[in-house]
Design a protein around this motif. Structure first.
Motif, PDB file in Angstrom:
ATOM      1  N   LEU A  64       0.849  -1.190   0.000  1.00 47.45           N
ATOM      2  CA  LEU A  64       0.000   0.000   0.000  1.00 47.45           C
ATOM      3  C   LEU A  64       0.878   1.231   0.000  1.00 47.45           C
ATOM      4  O   LEU A  64       1.885   1.275   0.724  1.00 47.45           O
ATOM      5  N   THR A  65       0.503   2.218  -0.803  1.00 43.72           N
ATOM      6  CA  THR A  65       1.267   3.454  -0.879  1.00 43.72           C
ATOM      7  C   THR A  65       0.333   4.650  -0.781  1.00 43.72           C
ATOM      8  O   THR A  65      -0.851   4.560  -1.096  1.00 43.72           O
ATOM      9  N   ALA A  66       0.912   5.764  -0.338  1.00 46.07           N
ATOM     10  CA  ALA A  66       0.213   7.043  -0.343  1.00 46.07           C
ATOM     11  C   ALA A  66       1.173   8.053  -0.961  1.00 46.07           C
ATOM     12  O   ALA A  66       2.363   8.074  -0.632  1.00 46.07           O
ATOM     13  N   SER A  67       0.642   8.868  -1.855  1.00 47.19           N
ATOM     14  CA  SER A  67       1.466   9.849  -2.558  1.00 47.19           C
ATOM     15  C   SER A  67       0.784  11.196  -2.568  1.00 47.19           C
ATOM     16  O   SER A  67      -0.443  11.294  -2.523  1.00 47.19           O
ATOM     17  N   GLU A  68       1.611  12.210  -2.658  1.00 47.90           N
ATOM     18  CA  GLU A  68       1.152  13.578  -2.905  1.00 47.90           C
ATOM     19  C   GLU A  68       1.774  13.969  -4.230  1.00 47.90           C
ATOM     20  O   GLU A  68       2.980  14.186  -4.312  1.00 47.90           O
ATOM     21  N   GLY A  69       0.970  13.970  -5.272  1.00 43.27           N
ATOM     22  CA  GLY A  69       1.518  14.128  -6.616  1.00 43.27           C
ATOM     23  C   GLY A  69       2.404  12.937  -6.926  1.00 43.27           C
ATOM     24  O   GLY A  69       2.020  11.793  -6.721  1.00 43.27           O
ATOM     25  N   GLU A  70       3.625  13.194  -7.381  1.00 46.38           N
ATOM     26  CA  GLU A  70       4.579  12.116  -7.674  1.00 46.38           C
ATOM     27  C   GLU A  70       5.394  11.706  -6.454  1.00 46.38           C
ATOM     28  O   GLU A  70       6.126  10.730  -6.494  1.00 46.38           O
ATOM     29  N   ARG A  71       5.267  12.455  -5.371  1.00 38.79           N
ATOM     30  CA  ARG A  71       6.062  12.204  -4.169  1.00 38.79           C
ATOM     31  C   ARG A  71       5.414  11.136  -3.302  1.00 38.79           C
ATOM     32  O   ARG A  71       4.283  11.283  -2.847  1.00 38.79           O
ATOM     33  N   LEU A  72       6.147  10.063  -3.032  1.00 37.91           N
ATOM     34  CA  LEU A  72       5.689   9.022  -2.127  1.00 37.91           C
ATOM     35  C   LEU A  72       5.787   9.550  -0.704  1.00 37.91           C
ATOM     36  O   LEU A  72       6.837  10.057  -0.294  1.00 37.91           O
ATOM     37  N   VAL A  73       4.683   9.483   0.046  1.00 39.53           N
ATOM     38  CA  VAL A  73       4.686   9.988   1.425  1.00 39.53           C
ATOM     39  C   VAL A  73       4.481   8.883   2.452  1.00 39.53           C
ATOM     40  O   VAL A  73       4.710   9.101   3.641  1.00 39.53           O
ATOM     41  N   ALA A  74       4.073   7.686   2.022  1.00 43.65           N
ATOM     42  CA  ALA A  74       3.938   6.566   2.956  1.00 43.65           C
ATOM     43  C   ALA A  74       3.942   5.253   2.183  1.00 43.65           C
ATOM     44  O   ALA A  74       3.467   5.192   1.048  1.00 43.65           O
ATOM     45  N   VAL A  75       4.455   4.221   2.827  1.00 37.92           N
ATOM     46  CA  VAL A  75       4.458   2.889   2.229  1.00 37.92           C
ATOM     47  C   VAL A  75       4.239   1.853   3.338  1.00 37.92           C
ATOM     48  O   VAL A  75       4.796   1.964   4.424  1.00 37.92           O
ATOM     49  N   LEU A  76       3.393   0.887   3.035  1.00 36.48           N
ATOM     50  CA  LEU A  76       3.057  -0.190   3.971  1.00 36.48           C
ATOM     51  C   LEU A  76       3.212  -1.532   3.250  1.00 36.48           C
ATOM     52  O   LEU A  76       2.345  -1.927   2.479  1.00 36.48           O
ATOM     53  N   PRO A  77       4.345  -2.228   3.468  1.00 37.94           N
ATOM     54  CA  PRO A  77       4.559  -3.528   2.831  1.00 37.94           C
ATOM     55  C   PRO A  77       3.981  -4.665   3.678  1.00 37.94           C
ATOM     56  O   PRO A  77       4.290  -4.785   4.866  1.00 37.94           O
ATOM     57  N   MET A  78       3.145  -5.480   3.068  1.00 37.72           N
ATOM     58  CA  MET A  78       2.524  -6.593   3.777  1.00 37.72           C
ATOM     59  C   MET A  78       2.581  -7.860   2.930  1.00 37.72           C
ATOM     60  O   MET A  78       2.869  -7.812   1.743  1.00 37.72           O
ATOM     61  N   VAL A  79       2.259  -8.959   3.572  1.00 36.07           N
ATOM     62  CA  VAL A  79       2.199 -10.258   2.929  1.00 36.07           C
ATOM     63  C   VAL A  79       0.807 -10.827   3.181  1.00 36.07           C
ATOM     64  O   VAL A  79       0.273 -10.698   4.280  1.00 36.07           O
ATOM     65  N   ARG A  80       0.213 -11.423   2.135  1.00 39.10           N
ATOM     66  CA  ARG A  80      -1.101 -12.061   2.289  1.00 39.10           C
ATOM     67  C   ARG A  80      -0.887 -13.565   2.484  1.00 39.10           C
ATOM     68  O   ARG A  80      -0.194 -14.196   1.695  1.00 39.10           O
ATOM     69  N   LYS A  81      -1.511 -14.105   3.558  1.00 39.77           N
ATOM     70  CA  LYS A  81      -1.345 -15.522   3.899  1.00 39.77           C
ATOM     71  C   LYS A  81      -2.680 -16.139   4.281  1.00 39.77           C
ATOM     72  O   LYS A  81      -3.527 -15.475   4.871  1.00 39.77           O
ATOM     73  N   ARG A  82      -2.806 -17.411   3.992  1.00 35.60           N
ATOM     74  CA  ARG A  82      -3.936 -18.191   4.514  1.00 35.60           C
ATOM     75  C   ARG A  82      -3.484 -18.771   5.845  1.00 35.60           C
ATOM     76  O   ARG A  82      -2.361 -19.255   5.969  1.00 35.60           O
TER      77      ARG A  82
END
Length: 156
Positions: A64-82
């Protein structure tokens, strides 16, 4: 991959789903955010890639990412598992971290857009299908992960 969604007119969020390529596509912008925030090594795309290769080679990455224009302002790396939760099969989104990562945190800028990104990321997660449980191990009591979980709690 899902299209970016505007939140409040300023912040756009994105969801990338796949394997290592999702990290590589975002690596330059992510590294700039790391440099801006003077992040710990465990928040850098290089560490997340190494973690995934070592501990989650067959897992699906949800970034998941959040940006303001082209600038990345947040990133949330996750893994999906059963997995099983209280005897029920569920799909879990968990932080791309374990005991070898020392700690986990949503990487975000200290600017106003970075502050607003947590609510935007929660709204993206809330709309996203394909998960039942959210797990953030090893995160500090105060910080972006705690704020996202507080947002989730406010939404019930």
């Amino acid at each position: 991959m899902s299209p970016n969604v505007a939140v409040g007119g300023e912040i756009t969020t994105g969801v990338e789903i796949g394997r290592a390529e999702v990290i590589h596509r975002l690596a330059n912008r992510w590294q700039r955010l790391c440099d801006e925030t003077r992040s710990a090594p465990f928040h850098r795309p290089e560490w997340i890639s190494a973690y995934l290769q070592a501990f989650e080679p067959n897992s699906e990455i949800v970034l998941l990412t959040a940006s303001e224009g082209e600038r990345l302002v947040a990133v949330l790396p996750m893994v999906r598992k059963r997995c099983w939760y209280a005897g029920v099969p569920v799909i879990k989104l968990t932080a791309a971290a374990n005991v070898h990562s020392v700690r986990f945190e949503i990487l975000r800028s200290a600017c106003a857009a970075g502050e607003a990104s947590i609510q935007a990321l929660w709204h993206s997660l809330k709309r996203m299908t394909g998960w039942h449980v959210l797990e953030f191990p090893y995160f500090p009591q105060s910080g972006a992960c705690a704020e996202l979980l507080a947002q989730a709690g406010e939404d019930g």
